[in-house]
Design a protein around this motif. Structure first.
Motif, PDB file in Angstrom:
ATOM      1  N   GLY A 188      -9.829  -5.285  -2.012  1.00 23.67           N
ATOM      2  CA  GLY A 188     -10.694  -6.259  -1.625  1.00 23.67           C
ATOM      3  C   GLY A 188     -10.014  -7.588  -1.741  1.00 23.67           C
ATOM      4  N   ALA A 189      -9.191  -7.838  -2.541  1.00 20.82           N
ATOM      5  CA  ALA A 189      -8.682  -9.066  -2.900  1.00 20.82           C
ATOM      6  C   ALA A 189      -7.341  -9.492  -2.028  1.00 20.82           C
ATOM      7  CB  ALA A 189      -8.255  -9.061  -4.385  1.00 20.82           C
ATOM      8  N   VAL A 190      -6.657  -8.231  -1.624  1.00 19.77           N
ATOM      9  CA  VAL A 190      -5.529  -8.504  -1.192  1.00 19.77           C
ATOM     10  C   VAL A 190      -5.162  -7.868   0.343  1.00 19.77           C
ATOM     11  CG1 VAL A 190      -4.259  -9.164  -3.066  1.00 19.77           C
ATOM     12  CG2 VAL A 190      -4.358  -6.797  -2.132  1.00 19.77           C
ATOM     13  N   SER A 191      -6.154  -7.184   0.687  1.00 20.43           N
ATOM     14  CA  SER A 191      -5.859  -6.304   1.937  1.00 20.43           C
ATOM     15  C   SER A 191      -5.587  -7.221   3.391  1.00 20.43           C
ATOM     16  CB  SER A 191      -7.086  -5.531   2.032  1.00 20.43           C
ATOM     17  OG  SER A 191      -7.032  -4.653   3.204  1.00 20.43           O
ATOM     18  N   GLY A 192      -4.524  -6.924   3.902  1.00 22.13           N
ATOM     19  CA  GLY A 192      -4.248  -7.810   5.204  1.00 22.13           C
ATOM     20  C   GLY A 192      -3.103  -8.708   4.716  1.00 22.13           C
ATOM     21  N   ALA A 206     -10.057   1.961  -4.709  1.00 20.64           N
ATOM     22  CA  ALA A 206      -9.829   1.068  -3.633  1.00 20.64           C
ATOM     23  C   ALA A 206      -8.826   0.094  -4.068  1.00 20.64           C
ATOM     24  CB  ALA A 206     -11.297   0.453  -3.656  1.00 20.64           C
ATOM     25  N   VAL A 207      -7.489   0.517  -4.299  1.00 17.84           N
ATOM     26  CA  VAL A 207      -6.200  -0.287  -4.366  1.00 17.84           C
ATOM     27  C   VAL A 207      -5.230  -0.067  -3.366  1.00 17.84           C
ATOM     28  CG1 VAL A 207      -6.972  -0.181  -6.830  1.00 17.84           C
ATOM     29  CG2 VAL A 207      -5.202   1.363  -5.934  1.00 17.84           C
ATOM     30  N   VAL A 208      -4.520  -0.918  -3.050  1.00 17.31           N
ATOM     31  CA  VAL A 208      -3.152  -0.874  -2.468  1.00 17.31           C
ATOM     32  C   VAL A 208      -2.263  -0.447  -3.537  1.00 17.31           C
ATOM     33  CG1 VAL A 208      -1.632  -2.002  -1.198  1.00 17.31           C
ATOM     34  CG2 VAL A 208      -3.874  -3.062  -0.948  1.00 17.31           C
ATOM     35  N   PRO A 209      -1.852   0.852  -3.257  1.00 18.82           N
ATOM     36  CA  PRO A 209      -0.824   1.324  -4.051  1.00 18.82           C
ATOM     37  C   PRO A 209       0.338   0.582  -4.685  1.00 18.82           C
ATOM     38  CG  PRO A 209      -0.944   2.554  -2.312  1.00 18.82           C
ATOM     39  CD  PRO A 209      -1.651   1.730  -2.211  1.00 18.82           C
ATOM     40  N   ARG A 210       0.952   0.615  -5.800  1.00 22.71           N
ATOM     41  CA  ARG A 210       2.111  -0.064  -6.081  1.00 22.71           C
ATOM     42  C   ARG A 210       3.407   0.936  -5.321  1.00 22.71           C
ATOM     43  NH1 ARG A 210       6.323   1.279  -9.747  1.00 22.71           N
ATOM     44  NH2 ARG A 210       7.641  -0.693 -10.268  1.00 22.71           N
ATOM     45  N   GLU A 211       3.143   2.067  -5.339  1.00 22.22           N
ATOM     46  CA  GLU A 211       4.383   2.839  -4.658  1.00 22.22           C
ATOM     47  C   GLU A 211       3.776   4.094  -4.185  1.00 22.22           C
ATOM     48  OE1 GLU A 211       6.779   3.594  -8.041  1.00 22.22           O
ATOM     49  OE2 GLU A 211       5.680   5.610  -8.425  1.00 22.22           O
ATOM     50  N   ALA A 212       4.780   4.786  -3.090  1.00 27.48           N
ATOM     51  CA  ALA A 212       4.482   5.728  -2.430  1.00 27.48           C
ATOM     52  C   ALA A 212       5.656   6.838  -2.599  1.00 27.48           C
ATOM     53  CB  ALA A 212       3.824   5.456  -1.133  1.00 27.48           C
ATOM     54  N   THR A 213       5.344   7.981  -2.488  1.00 25.95           N
ATOM     55  CA  THR A 213       6.650   8.870  -2.583  1.00 25.95           C
ATOM     56  C   THR A 213       6.318  10.067  -1.599  1.00 25.95           C
ATOM     57  OG1 THR A 213       6.843   8.396  -4.956  1.00 25.95           O
ATOM     58  CG2 THR A 213       8.030  10.319  -4.190  1.00 25.95           C
TER      59      THR A 213
END
Length: 464
Positions: free
Chosen positions: A221-225, A321-328
């Protein structure tokens, strides 16, 4: 071998059907999961169990080690006038998720509708038990003459981990394991009562790709987009490995792949493949893949890149509801002749670097030391002996020649001992290897044991 001798082998195995299944069930109860440290005592118990079962057949045994997992060695007395065969398989099994099993608990074997259910019943404890009873049937037919070949068995305990220490073990025990022919038993058969000759095994290597975006998980909600989302970047890279039709487009990946010969195409066509039957047997529901090639060719003669796992954000529990730091993602790569793990690794590294969007970092791990190269059994007397043995053991001519879609250390064994590798397995596609409700078809298990008994009679004539 006469028809009467063949019937004698079949009657012997049928008479002992319940003993075969009971022995396998007893072994399946030992949860020899090498990937779980707390199961290490069970892997040891599995090795000791097998050594005892080998001694009951008259084999001399030893526990061999290279790395933490025990391998079991068994052998008959050596007669220099007879060919020497090294049988390879494994006794470790895959981790199981008990909550996904419906027929029984993974390590509580149960016999039902002509099958024995339990982890390892087919992959690969069943294949080893088929060898024990194939040897029993062979010895019963020959009486005091002893086995027609010198037999050595190497059943390792870390195949499901990639056989990381097998090369060191083969080097340390090269003289003890020396042989003229390798028989590899960790493979599938075609259909119940309808055998095929496995003449190839694809290579395999794995890769783990981790993409990093923000310095930490950030509230969407703070940084999406505006924040770099590593899940988006990861799936974009993975999707770019194939074109819309399913063809691999990683630069250079297909350069070393030979076109399938007319002879090989015909061998695969002889299997009378039915797509509807295949999707029913494998429960895959539909067929996809590289255009211009049949399903059989995609399975056994073409390379693949498969995504096995994806992990990002909150896959379990309550979402934040977070943009994740990493994806694997973990990736499985199957290779075919002339492709090599080191080359594939460099191609993937270049591809990921080139395709990853700006604003992300990444780590690509490819354990080249556990990669396994592909193998094709050469034409010759040993392969001819296998064809005759399968026909005698199954009671009908093999339908054709197939491959093994999975990987294994066949190329390593053939290279170390400078010997042809023959494939003889008792698994089926519907046995659910690595998945829930693994099982083995008892009829196929006994046909495999009979084929093994015949193979020991056929191989001496192939070397004369």
């Amino acid at each position: 071998m006469s028809t009467d001798d063949g019937e004698r082998i079949r009657r012997f195995l049928e008479h002992h059907r319940d003993e075969v299944v009971d022995q396998l069930a007893e072994w399946v109860e030992i949860p020899s999961v090498a990937s779980q440290p707390d199961r290490q005592p069970d892997v040891e118990r599995s090795a000791r169990w097998l050594a005892g079962a080998m001694r009951e057949v008259g084999l001399e045994t030893a526990i061999l080690r290279a790395g933490p997992a025990p391998a079991v060695f068994g052998c008959t007395e050596t007669d220099p006038s007879r060919p020497t065969v090294l049988v390879y398989s494994h006794h470790d099994v895959r981790h199981a998720k008990p909550e996904e099993w419906a027929e029984t608990e993974p390590f509580r074997p149960v016999r039902r509708d002509g099958r024995l259910y339990g982890r390892g019943a087919s992959d690969a404890k069943g294949q080893v038990v088929a060898h024990l009873w194939g040897l029993r049937a062979h010895l019963e037919r020959r009486g005091d003459a002893g086995p027609a070949v010198n037999l050595k068995y190497l059943v390792e305990g870390e195949e499901e981990l990639g056989s990381a220490h097998l090369a060191a073990l083969l080097d340390a025990e090269r003289d003890r394991l020396a042989c003229d022919v390798v028989v590899f038993s960790d493979t599938l058969q075609w259909k119940v009562g309808d055998p095929a000759v496995v003449t190839s095994m694809r290579g395999i290597t794995g890769a783990t790709l981790t993409v990093t975006g923000p310095a930490r998980d950030v509230h969407s909600g703070a940084v999406s987009g505006s924040a770099p989302n590593p899940a988006h970047a990861l799936v974009a890279v993975l999707a770019a490995m194939h074109d819309p039709d399913g063809r691999i487009v990683v630069p250079g990946f297909l350069d070393d792949v030979d076109e399938i010969t007319h002879e090989r195409r015909q061998q695969l066509a002889d299997l009378r493949f039915d797509s509807d039957v295949w999707t029913d047997r494998t429960e895959t529901r539909s067929i996809v893949g590289e255009p211009g090639h049949t399903v059989e060719e995609r399975l056994w003669a073409r390379p693949t890149i498969e995504v096995l796992t994806l992990l990002a954000g909150d896959p379990t529990g309550f979402p934040r509801a977070v943009v994740p730091r990493e994806a694997t993602a973990t990736i499985s790569i199957r290779t075919v002749p002339h492709q090599r793990v080191a080359t594939i690794a460099e191609q993937l590294r270049s591809f990921v670097t080139d395709r990853l969007p700006d604003g992300f970092t990444h780590e690509l791990s490819i354990p080249e030391e556990t990669g396994q190269d592909p193998y094709v059994t050469p034409d010759g007397p040993a392969l001819d002996a296998l064809v005759r043995a399968l026909e005698a053991g199954h009671g009908r001519r093999p339908a054709g020649r197939m491959g093994n879609a999975g990987g294994g250390p066949a190329e390593l064994l053939g290279r170390v001992f400078d010997a042809p590798v023959l494939f003889i397995g008792t698994g089926l596609p519907e046995d659910h290897w690595h998945a829930s409700d693994e099982s083995v078809d008892v009829h196929t298990l006994l046909d495999g044991a009979a084929s093994i008994a015949h193979l020991w009679d056929e191989l001496p004539s192939s070397s004369s």
